[in-house]
Write a protein that holds these residues in place. Structure first.
Motif, PDB file in Angstrom:
ATOM      1  N   VAL A   1       8.188  -1.986  -5.932  1.00  0.00           N
ATOM      2  CA  VAL A   1       6.955  -1.864  -6.706  1.00  0.00           C
ATOM      3  C   VAL A   1       7.116  -0.644  -7.597  1.00  0.00           C
ATOM      4  CG1 VAL A   1       4.464  -1.483  -6.618  1.00  0.00           C
ATOM      5  CG2 VAL A   1       5.558  -2.974  -4.932  1.00  0.00           C
ATOM      6  N   VAL A   2       7.067  -0.866  -8.923  1.00  0.00           N
ATOM      7  CA  VAL A   2       7.342   0.211  -9.872  1.00  0.00           C
ATOM      8  C   VAL A   2       6.152   0.531 -10.771  1.00  0.00           C
ATOM      9  CG1 VAL A   2       9.825  -0.237  -9.845  1.00  0.00           C
ATOM     10  CG2 VAL A   2       8.370  -1.354 -11.573  1.00  0.00           C
ATOM     11  N   GLY A   3       5.056  -0.205 -10.580  1.00  0.00           N
ATOM     12  CA  GLY A   3       3.867   0.054 -11.386  1.00  0.00           C
ATOM     13  C   GLY A   3       2.659  -0.611 -10.765  1.00  0.00           C
ATOM     14  N   THR A   4       1.488  -0.191 -11.233  1.00  0.00           N
ATOM     15  CA  THR A   4       0.248  -0.757 -10.712  1.00  0.00           C
ATOM     16  C   THR A   4      -0.891  -0.521 -11.690  1.00  0.00           C
ATOM     17  OG1 THR A   4      -1.206  -0.870  -8.768  1.00  0.00           O
ATOM     18  CG2 THR A   4      -0.438   1.328  -9.429  1.00  0.00           C
ATOM     19  N   ALA A   5      -1.927  -1.272 -11.514  1.00  0.00           N
ATOM     20  CA  ALA A   5      -3.209  -1.066 -12.203  1.00  0.00           C
ATOM     21  C   ALA A   5      -4.250  -1.859 -11.425  1.00  0.00           C
ATOM     22  CB  ALA A   5      -3.167  -1.538 -13.653  1.00  0.00           C
ATOM     23  N   GLN A   6      -5.473  -1.383 -11.483  1.00  0.00           N
ATOM     24  CA  GLN A   6      -6.586  -2.101 -10.872  1.00  0.00           C
ATOM     25  C   GLN A   6      -7.525  -2.565 -11.972  1.00  0.00           C
ATOM     26  OE1 GLN A   6      -8.603  -0.105  -7.655  1.00  0.00           O
ATOM     27  NE2 GLN A   6     -10.403  -1.400  -7.845  1.00  0.00           N
ATOM     28  N   LEU A   7      -7.858  -3.849 -11.962  1.00  0.00           N
ATOM     29  CA  LEU A   7      -8.768  -4.438 -12.939  1.00  0.00           C
ATOM     30  C   LEU A   7     -10.071  -4.793 -12.236  1.00  0.00           C
ATOM     31  CD1 LEU A   7      -6.345  -6.939 -14.725  1.00  0.00           C
ATOM     32  CD2 LEU A   7      -6.617  -4.486 -15.107  1.00  0.00           C
ATOM     33  N   THR A   8     -11.179  -4.444 -12.860  1.00  0.00           N
ATOM     34  CA  THR A   8     -12.497  -4.751 -12.313  1.00  0.00           C
ATOM     35  C   THR A   8     -13.333  -5.413 -13.391  1.00  0.00           C
ATOM     36  OG1 THR A   8     -12.385  -2.797 -10.884  1.00  0.00           O
ATOM     37  CG2 THR A   8     -14.558  -3.795 -11.211  1.00  0.00           C
ATOM     38  N   GLU A   9     -13.811  -6.598 -13.104  1.00  0.00           N
ATOM     39  CA  GLU A   9     -14.672  -7.324 -14.031  1.00  0.00           C
ATOM     40  C   GLU A   9     -16.113  -6.880 -13.790  1.00  0.00           C
ATOM     41  OE1 GLU A   9     -15.612 -11.961 -15.063  1.00  0.00           O
ATOM     42  OE2 GLU A   9     -13.692 -11.462 -14.149  1.00  0.00           O
ATOM     43  N   ILE A  10     -16.778  -6.414 -14.854  1.00  0.00           N
ATOM     44  CA  ILE A  10     -18.127  -5.865 -14.741  1.00  0.00           C
ATOM     45  C   ILE A  10     -19.063  -6.614 -15.681  1.00  0.00           C
ATOM     46  CG2 ILE A  10     -19.557  -3.793 -14.898  1.00  0.00           C
ATOM     47  CD1 ILE A  10     -16.917  -2.152 -14.759  1.00  0.00           C
TER      48      ILE A  10
ATOM     49  N   VAL B   1       0.818  -1.219   0.000  1.00  0.00           N
ATOM     50  CA  VAL B   1       0.000   0.000   0.000  1.00  0.00           C
ATOM     51  C   VAL B   1       0.853   1.271   0.000  1.00  0.00           C
ATOM     52  CG1 VAL B   1      -1.714   1.349   1.291  1.00  0.00           C
ATOM     53  CG2 VAL B   1      -2.096  -1.091   0.844  1.00  0.00           C
ATOM     54  N   PRO B   2       1.875   1.427   0.855  1.00  0.00           N
ATOM     55  CA  PRO B   2       2.669   2.672   0.793  1.00  0.00           C
ATOM     56  C   PRO B   2       3.293   2.912  -0.588  1.00  0.00           C
ATOM     57  CG  PRO B   2       3.122   1.506   2.832  1.00  0.00           C
ATOM     58  CD  PRO B   2       2.297   0.573   1.967  1.00  0.00           C
ATOM     59  N   ALA B   3       3.806   1.868  -1.222  1.00  0.00           N
ATOM     60  CA  ALA B   3       4.416   2.026  -2.557  1.00  0.00           C
ATOM     61  C   ALA B   3       3.361   2.364  -3.596  1.00  0.00           C
ATOM     62  CB  ALA B   3       5.160   0.755  -2.944  1.00  0.00           C
TER      63      ALA B   3
END
Length: 160
Positions: free
Chosen positions: A73-82, A25-27
């Motif tokens: 941690v150098v990147g992120t994305a959140q995926l949501t299935e709808i 979470v902090p990163a």
């Protein structure tokens, strides 16, 4: 069905990809604040992010990703299935909060991450991948267009 952990090949380097953990979470917050828009809308208090992480992590329709370079941690994305009724009952994969650490942008990590997300949408049986990006991010718009996304809709938000 999700094939994690994985590696992403950028052409220049190979980075890791895994499900984010509470320890990340902090990163992740640092990535969200690592630009002028993020600095203005994020908060230094980690408590709301920790609560949000717990909710996201508990929801099987959500996948919060951490891109790693060694221990960082150098990147992120959140995926949501709808799931939805429109377009013949098409399930969509919504991609949000795509970030790559500033000093690594332009090196192919974002493209590899989005390519993985599109492949993941196919694995999940989704018929559409969609995302939003702030209208004040013309560089991001060009990036997504290069990856085959089209600016087909106008989005509206109502701040509460």
């Amino acid at each position: 069905m999700t094939s994690l952990p994985a590696t992403l090949h950028t052409g220049r380097a190979t980075v890791g990809l895994r499900r984010a953990t509470a320890d990340d979470v902090p990163a992740l917050v640092a990535l969200l604040t690592d630009d002028p828009l993020g600095r203005d809308r994020e908060t230094p208090d980690l408590a709301p992010y920790e609560r949000a992480f717990a909710a996201v992590d508990a929801d099987p329709a959500q996948l919060l990703l951490a891109v790693t370079d060694g221990p960082d941690v150098v990147g992120t994305a959140q995926l949501t299935e709808i799931p939805g009724l429109s377009r013949g009952g098409t399930t969509r994969l919504q991609v949000e909060a795509v970030r790559v650490r500033a000093d690594l942008r332009g090196g192919g990590i974002g493209a590899a991450l989005l390519g993985w997300a599109v492949d993941e949408a196919r694995r999940r049986g989704c018929g559409l991948v969609q995302l939003t990006t702030d209208s004040r991010r013309p560089g991001a718009h060009r990036f997504y267009e290069r990856l085959g996304f089209t600016a087909s809709h106008v989005g509206f938000k109502h701040q509460l």
